[in-house]
Design an enzyme around this catalytic site. Structure first.
Site: not given
Length: 254
Positions: A48, A74, A88, A152, A178
Protein backbone atom coordinates in the site's frame (compact mmCIF):
# COMPACT_ATOMS: atom_id res chain seq x y z
CA UNK A 1 30.38 -17.94 6.63
CA UNK A 2 27.28 -19.34 8.34
CA UNK A 3 23.71 -18.48 7.43
CA UNK A 4 22.54 -15.28 9.19
CA UNK A 5 20.05 -16.20 11.91
CA UNK A 6 16.44 -15.06 11.67
CA UNK A 7 15.64 -13.61 15.10
CA UNK A 8 11.98 -13.07 14.22
CA UNK A 9 11.44 -16.70 13.21
CA UNK A 10 13.30 -17.96 16.28
CA UNK A 11 11.09 -15.88 18.58
CA UNK A 12 7.95 -17.27 16.94
CA UNK A 13 8.95 -20.73 18.08
CA UNK A 14 9.37 -19.60 21.70
CA UNK A 15 6.02 -17.79 21.91
CA UNK A 16 7.67 -14.52 22.96
CA UNK A 17 5.74 -11.42 21.94
CA UNK A 18 7.38 -9.14 19.35
CA UNK A 19 6.33 -5.50 18.97
CA UNK A 20 6.50 -3.97 15.51
CA UNK A 21 6.04 -0.83 13.46
CA UNK A 22 5.20 -0.21 9.79
CA UNK A 23 7.52 1.64 7.38
CA UNK A 24 5.65 3.23 4.48
CA UNK A 25 8.01 6.10 3.61
CA UNK A 26 10.65 5.22 1.03
CA UNK A 27 14.37 5.72 1.46
CA UNK A 28 16.73 4.62 4.21
CA UNK A 29 16.35 7.40 6.79
CA UNK A 30 12.92 6.47 8.19
CA UNK A 31 13.56 2.71 8.49
CA UNK A 32 16.90 3.48 10.15
CA UNK A 33 15.15 5.71 12.70
CA UNK A 34 12.37 3.20 13.32
CA UNK A 35 14.88 0.41 13.88
CA UNK A 36 16.62 2.50 16.50
CA UNK A 37 13.40 3.23 18.40
CA UNK A 38 13.30 -0.03 20.34
CA UNK A 39 10.81 -2.13 18.37
CA UNK A 40 11.43 -5.82 17.77
CA UNK A 41 10.63 -5.62 14.07
CA UNK A 42 10.12 -3.09 11.29
CA UNK A 43 7.98 -3.93 8.27
CA UNK A 44 8.81 -2.36 4.91
CA UNK A 45 5.52 -2.11 3.02
CA UNK A 46 5.48 -2.47 -0.77
CA UNK A 47 1.77 -3.21 -1.01
CA UNK A 48 0.00 0.00 0.00
CA UNK A 49 2.97 2.34 0.28
CA UNK A 50 4.82 4.17 -2.49
CA UNK A 51 7.83 1.91 -1.93
CA UNK A 52 9.08 0.08 -4.99
CA UNK A 53 10.95 -3.20 -4.80
CA UNK A 54 14.28 -1.57 -5.61
CA UNK A 55 13.89 0.68 -2.55
CA UNK A 56 13.75 -2.29 -0.18
CA UNK A 57 17.50 -2.89 -0.40
CA UNK A 58 18.56 0.39 1.27
CA UNK A 59 15.78 -0.06 3.83
CA UNK A 60 17.11 -3.51 4.73
CA UNK A 61 20.63 -2.11 4.99
CA UNK A 62 19.40 0.69 7.26
CA UNK A 63 17.43 -1.63 9.55
CA UNK A 64 20.38 -4.01 9.63
CA UNK A 65 22.46 -1.38 11.44
CA UNK A 66 20.47 -2.32 14.54
CA UNK A 67 21.12 -6.09 14.63
CA UNK A 68 18.61 -6.86 17.37
CA UNK A 69 15.74 -5.58 15.18
CA UNK A 70 14.20 -7.84 12.54
CA UNK A 71 13.22 -6.61 9.09
CA UNK A 72 10.01 -7.88 7.50
CA UNK A 73 8.98 -7.05 3.95
CA UNK A 74 5.44 -7.06 2.58
CA UNK A 75 5.60 -7.58 -1.20
CA UNK A 76 2.97 -5.97 -3.39
CA UNK A 77 1.43 -9.35 -4.18
CA UNK A 78 1.83 -13.10 -3.93
CA UNK A 79 4.21 -13.04 -6.89
CA UNK A 80 7.24 -15.35 -7.24
CA UNK A 81 9.17 -12.71 -9.20
CA UNK A 82 8.78 -10.20 -6.36
CA UNK A 83 9.70 -12.87 -3.79
CA UNK A 84 12.84 -13.79 -5.74
CA UNK A 85 14.08 -10.22 -5.84
CA UNK A 86 13.31 -9.48 -2.19
CA UNK A 87 14.89 -12.70 -0.93
CA UNK A 88 18.00 -12.10 -3.02
CA UNK A 89 18.24 -8.63 -1.43
CA UNK A 90 18.53 -10.36 1.92
CA UNK A 91 14.96 -10.22 3.21
CA UNK A 92 14.49 -13.20 5.52
CA UNK A 93 10.83 -12.73 6.44
CA UNK A 94 8.02 -11.95 4.01
CA UNK A 95 4.45 -11.05 4.98
CA UNK A 96 2.30 -11.88 1.98
CA UNK A 97 -1.02 -10.02 1.60
CA UNK A 98 -4.50 -11.22 0.67
CA UNK A 99 -4.24 -14.97 0.99
CA UNK A 100 -7.63 -16.61 0.60
CA UNK A 101 -6.98 -20.26 -0.29
CA UNK A 102 -4.68 -23.15 0.51
CA UNK A 103 -3.57 -23.12 -3.14
CA UNK A 104 -2.36 -19.54 -2.76
CA UNK A 105 -0.56 -20.54 0.42
CA UNK A 106 1.20 -23.37 -1.41
CA UNK A 107 2.18 -20.98 -4.19
CA UNK A 108 3.78 -18.66 -1.63
CA UNK A 109 5.70 -21.53 -0.05
CA UNK A 110 6.94 -22.66 -3.45
CA UNK A 111 8.18 -19.17 -4.27
CA UNK A 112 10.23 -19.17 -1.04
CA UNK A 113 12.07 -22.41 -1.87
CA UNK A 114 14.64 -23.55 -4.38
CA UNK A 115 14.05 -26.60 -6.54
CA UNK A 116 13.18 -29.37 -6.35
CA UNK A 117 10.80 -28.23 -3.59
CA UNK A 118 9.99 -24.82 -5.05
CA UNK A 119 10.47 -22.39 -7.93
CA UNK A 120 12.77 -19.72 -6.48
CA UNK A 121 15.42 -18.88 -9.05
CA UNK A 122 19.07 -19.30 -8.09
CA UNK A 123 21.65 -16.51 -8.11
CA UNK A 124 24.99 -16.65 -6.32
CA UNK A 125 26.18 -13.06 -6.15
CA UNK A 126 23.45 -11.55 -3.94
CA UNK A 127 23.20 -9.79 -0.62
CA UNK A 128 21.38 -12.85 0.72
CA UNK A 129 24.52 -14.96 0.20
CA UNK A 130 26.68 -12.09 1.51
CA UNK A 131 27.97 -11.88 -2.04
CA UNK A 132 28.99 -15.50 -2.21
CA UNK A 133 30.43 -15.81 1.30
CA UNK A 134 27.65 -17.83 2.96
CA UNK A 135 28.47 -21.52 2.79
CA UNK A 136 25.63 -23.88 1.83
CA UNK A 137 23.18 -21.00 1.31
CA UNK A 138 21.23 -22.87 -1.35
CA UNK A 139 20.70 -25.93 0.82
CA UNK A 140 20.14 -24.15 4.15
CA UNK A 141 18.31 -20.92 3.28
CA UNK A 142 14.92 -22.46 3.97
CA UNK A 143 15.77 -23.01 7.65
CA UNK A 144 16.14 -19.26 8.26
CA UNK A 145 13.53 -17.87 5.86
CA UNK A 146 10.14 -17.09 7.39
CA UNK A 147 6.80 -16.93 5.60
CA UNK A 148 3.89 -15.07 7.16
CA UNK A 149 0.56 -15.10 5.34
CA UNK A 150 -1.98 -12.32 5.72
CA UNK A 151 -5.59 -13.44 5.99
CA UNK A 152 -7.96 -10.50 5.64
CA UNK A 153 -11.21 -11.57 4.00
CA UNK A 154 -14.25 -13.69 4.74
CA UNK A 155 -13.03 -16.19 2.15
CA UNK A 156 -9.62 -16.32 3.82
CA UNK A 157 -11.17 -16.96 7.22
CA UNK A 158 -13.28 -19.77 5.76
CA UNK A 159 -10.07 -21.48 4.65
CA UNK A 160 -8.02 -20.47 7.69
CA UNK A 161 -7.17 -23.98 8.90
CA UNK A 162 -6.05 -25.10 5.44
CA UNK A 163 -3.95 -21.96 4.95
CA UNK A 164 -2.38 -22.00 8.39
CA UNK A 165 -1.41 -25.66 8.30
CA UNK A 166 0.14 -25.55 4.83
CA UNK A 167 3.63 -26.99 5.20
CA UNK A 168 6.12 -24.14 5.02
CA UNK A 169 3.84 -21.46 6.51
CA UNK A 170 5.37 -20.07 9.71
CA UNK A 171 2.65 -17.70 10.93
CA UNK A 172 -0.60 -15.95 10.04
CA UNK A 173 -1.27 -12.22 10.23
CA UNK A 174 -4.89 -11.09 10.51
CA UNK A 175 -5.54 -7.92 8.51
CA UNK A 176 -8.31 -5.97 10.26
CA UNK A 177 -8.72 -3.24 7.62
CA UNK A 178 -9.62 -5.39 4.63
CA UNK A 179 -11.43 -7.77 6.93
CA UNK A 180 -13.74 -4.97 8.05
CA UNK A 181 -14.54 -4.21 4.41
CA UNK A 182 -15.03 -7.87 3.53
CA UNK A 183 -17.50 -8.21 6.40
CA UNK A 184 -19.44 -5.16 5.18
CA UNK A 185 -18.15 -2.61 7.70
CA UNK A 186 -15.30 -0.82 5.91
CA UNK A 187 -13.09 1.09 8.34
CA UNK A 188 -15.12 0.03 11.39
CA UNK A 189 -12.34 -1.91 13.08
CA UNK A 190 -14.21 -1.97 16.39
CA UNK A 191 -17.51 -3.22 14.97
CA UNK A 192 -18.73 -6.19 17.03
CA UNK A 193 -18.77 -8.51 14.00
CA UNK A 194 -15.21 -7.53 13.05
CA UNK A 195 -13.98 -8.06 16.60
CA UNK A 196 -15.80 -11.38 16.79
CA UNK A 197 -14.23 -12.56 13.55
CA UNK A 198 -10.75 -11.65 14.81
CA UNK A 199 -11.34 -13.35 18.15
CA UNK A 200 -12.57 -16.46 16.35
CA UNK A 201 -9.51 -16.47 14.07
CA UNK A 202 -7.20 -16.11 17.05
CA UNK A 203 -8.91 -19.01 18.83
CA UNK A 204 -8.69 -21.25 15.77
CA UNK A 205 -5.00 -20.43 15.22
CA UNK A 206 -4.27 -21.05 18.90
CA UNK A 207 -5.92 -24.46 18.64
CA UNK A 208 -3.68 -25.25 15.67
CA UNK A 209 -0.59 -23.97 17.46
CA UNK A 210 0.14 -21.52 14.64
CA UNK A 211 1.71 -18.15 15.62
CA UNK A 212 -0.55 -15.18 14.92
CA UNK A 213 -0.15 -11.44 14.58
CA UNK A 214 -2.17 -8.30 13.88
CA UNK A 215 -1.98 -4.52 13.51
CA UNK A 216 -3.77 -2.19 15.92
CA UNK A 217 -3.01 1.53 15.97
CA UNK A 218 -5.19 2.12 19.01
CA UNK A 219 -3.03 1.31 22.07
CA UNK A 220 -5.94 -0.12 24.06
CA UNK A 221 -6.91 -2.41 21.19
CA UNK A 222 -3.29 -3.45 20.73
CA UNK A 223 -2.97 -4.35 24.40
CA UNK A 224 -6.17 -6.38 24.11
CA UNK A 225 -4.83 -8.34 21.14
CA UNK A 226 -1.53 -8.97 22.90
CA UNK A 227 -3.42 -10.24 25.95
CA UNK A 228 -5.50 -12.36 23.57
CA UNK A 229 -2.44 -14.13 22.22
CA UNK A 230 -1.03 -12.03 19.40
CA UNK A 231 2.63 -12.97 19.13
CA UNK A 232 3.69 -10.16 16.79
CA UNK A 233 1.76 -6.92 16.92
CA UNK A 234 2.22 -3.78 14.84
CA UNK A 235 1.27 -0.70 16.84
CA UNK A 236 2.25 2.17 14.57
CA UNK A 237 2.72 3.42 11.00
CA UNK A 238 5.37 6.02 10.28
CA UNK A 239 3.19 8.24 8.08
CA UNK A 240 0.27 8.07 10.52
CA UNK A 241 2.54 9.15 13.37
CA UNK A 242 3.91 12.02 11.30
CA UNK A 243 0.43 13.19 10.30
CA UNK A 244 -0.84 13.05 13.89
CA UNK A 245 2.19 14.88 15.30
CA UNK A 246 1.97 17.53 12.59
CA UNK A 247 -1.73 18.14 13.22
CA UNK A 248 -1.16 18.28 16.99
CA UNK A 249 1.65 20.81 16.57
CA UNK A 250 -0.41 23.03 14.28
CA UNK A 251 -3.34 22.90 16.71
CA UNK A 252 -1.20 24.51 19.42
CA UNK A 253 -1.07 27.78 17.49
CA UNK A 254 -4.13 29.90 16.68
Amino acid sequence: MDMPKNRFKAALTTGAHQLGIWNTVGGNTIPEMLAGAGFDWVLVDCEHAAVETVEVLPALQAIGQTPEVSAIVRPAANDPVLFKRLLDMGAQTLLVPYIETAAQARDAVSAMRYGPHGIRGMAGMTRATRYGQVDRYFTEAETELCLVLQVETVAGLAALEEIATTEGVDAVFIGPADLSASLGYPGQFDHPEVLAAIDDAFARLAKLGVPKGIMALDPKAAQGYIAGGSQFTAVGVDLVLLAEATAALRAQFP
